[in-house]
Each structure stands twice: as structure tokens, then as C-alpha cells.
Design a protein around this motif. Structure first.
Motif, PDB file in Angstrom:
ATOM      1  N   PRO A  44       0.811  -1.223   0.000  1.00  0.00           N
ATOM      2  CA  PRO A  44       0.000   0.000   0.000  1.00  0.00           C
ATOM      3  C   PRO A  44       0.847   1.278   0.000  1.00  0.00           C
ATOM      4  O   PRO A  44       0.481   2.268  -0.628  1.00  0.00           O
ATOM      5  CB  PRO A  44      -0.827  -0.103   1.277  1.00  0.00           C
ATOM      6  CG  PRO A  44      -0.832  -1.546   1.622  1.00  0.00           C
ATOM      7  CD  PRO A  44       0.458  -2.092   1.119  1.00  0.00           C
ATOM      8  N   VAL A  45       1.979   1.250   0.677  1.00  0.00           N
ATOM      9  CA  VAL A  45       2.849   2.425   0.716  1.00  0.00           C
ATOM     10  C   VAL A  45       3.431   2.695  -0.667  1.00  0.00           C
ATOM     11  O   VAL A  45       3.450   3.847  -1.135  1.00  0.00           O
ATOM     12  CB  VAL A  45       3.988   2.217   1.756  1.00  0.00           C
ATOM     13  CG1 VAL A  45       4.966   3.357   1.719  1.00  0.00           C
ATOM     14  CG2 VAL A  45       3.399   2.030   3.144  1.00  0.00           C
ATOM     15  N   ASP A  47       2.186   1.690  -3.507  1.00  0.00           N
ATOM     16  CA  ASP A  47       1.081   2.057  -4.405  1.00  0.00           C
ATOM     17  C   ASP A  47       0.704   3.534  -4.244  1.00  0.00           C
ATOM     18  O   ASP A  47       0.496   4.218  -5.222  1.00  0.00           O
ATOM     19  CB  ASP A  47      -0.126   1.164  -4.140  1.00  0.00           C
ATOM     20  CG  ASP A  47      -1.240   1.406  -5.118  1.00  0.00           C
ATOM     21  OD1 ASP A  47      -0.947   1.549  -6.314  1.00  0.00           O
ATOM     22  OD2 ASP A  47      -2.405   1.452  -4.694  1.00  0.00           O
ATOM     23  N   SER A  48       0.631   3.996  -3.010  1.00  0.00           N
ATOM     24  CA  SER A  48       0.282   5.407  -2.805  1.00  0.00           C
ATOM     25  C   SER A  48       1.390   6.340  -3.287  1.00  0.00           C
ATOM     26  O   SER A  48       1.117   7.445  -3.759  1.00  0.00           O
ATOM     27  CB  SER A  48      -0.051   5.662  -1.339  1.00  0.00           C
ATOM     28  OG  SER A  48       1.109   5.505  -0.547  1.00  0.00           O
ATOM     29  N   ALA A  49       2.631   5.916  -3.198  1.00  0.00           N
ATOM     30  CA  ALA A  49       3.739   6.740  -3.661  1.00  0.00           C
ATOM     31  C   ALA A  49       3.772   6.811  -5.193  1.00  0.00           C
ATOM     32  O   ALA A  49       4.132   7.835  -5.759  1.00  0.00           O
ATOM     33  CB  ALA A  49       5.058   6.206  -3.126  1.00  0.00           C
ATOM     34  N   THR A  51       1.112   6.318  -7.323  1.00  0.00           N
ATOM     35  CA  THR A  51      -0.100   6.884  -7.940  1.00  0.00           C
ATOM     36  C   THR A  51      -0.264   8.380  -7.718  1.00  0.00           C
ATOM     37  O   THR A  51      -1.170   8.965  -8.265  1.00  0.00           O
ATOM     38  CB  THR A  51      -1.353   6.148  -7.443  1.00  0.00           C
ATOM     39  OG1 THR A  51      -1.409   6.227  -6.019  1.00  0.00           O
ATOM     40  CG2 THR A  51      -1.343   4.702  -7.901  1.00  0.00           C
ATOM     41  N   LYS A  52       0.582   8.996  -6.937  1.00  0.00           N
ATOM     42  CA  LYS A  52       0.445  10.442  -6.697  1.00  0.00           C
ATOM     43  C   LYS A  52       0.901  11.244  -7.858  1.00  0.00           C
ATOM     44  O   LYS A  52       1.625  11.033  -8.673  1.00  0.00           O
ATOM     45  CB  LYS A  52       1.220  10.864  -5.455  1.00  0.00           C
ATOM     46  CG  LYS A  52       0.523  10.466  -4.204  1.00  0.00           C
ATOM     47  CD  LYS A  52       1.231  11.050  -3.016  1.00  0.00           C
ATOM     48  CE  LYS A  52       0.469  10.655  -1.765  1.00  0.00           C
ATOM     49  NZ  LYS A  52       1.088  11.158  -0.581  1.00  0.00           N
TER      50      LYS A  52
END
Length: 52
Positions: A44-45, A47-49, A51-52
Motif C-alpha cells: 500500500p505504501v 502504491d500510494s507513492a 499513484t500520486k
């Protein structure tokens, strides 16, 4: 034009192997590491990094 992700990865991987010629063990380690990392608690970390 929509290109499937698997097709883009195959094309980029084939070109990278043909042009850069890394050792096959390095290719295997990177693929296995990516697979294991995608199934870890860090997914998740990452993925969030990305997709920003």
C-alpha cells in the motif's frame, strides 16, 4: 490506444534484455523481488507513492 500492461512489460523487458544484456540471474532476482514486494505489507505504501 490502449495497450495491456502485460504486453508493455514484455516489450520493455525484451528490449532491455536485448540492449543492456544483464545477467539472467539479475533478471530473475528483480522479477522475484518485485513479486514478493507486491505481496508484502509495503505494497500500500508503494502504491500510494506511485499513484500520486
Amino acid at each position: 490506444m490502449d495497450v495491456p500492461l502485460w504486453l508493455a512489460l514484455i516489450v520493455v523487458g525484451a528490449l532491455g534484455i536485448k540492449l543492456i544484456r544483464p545477467p539472467w540471474w539479475l533478471v530473475a532476482v528483480i522479477l522475484l523481488g518485485g513479486y514478493l514486494l507486491a505481496d508484502s505489507l509495503l505494497a500500500p505504501v508503494i502504491d500510494s507513492a506511485i499513484t500520486k
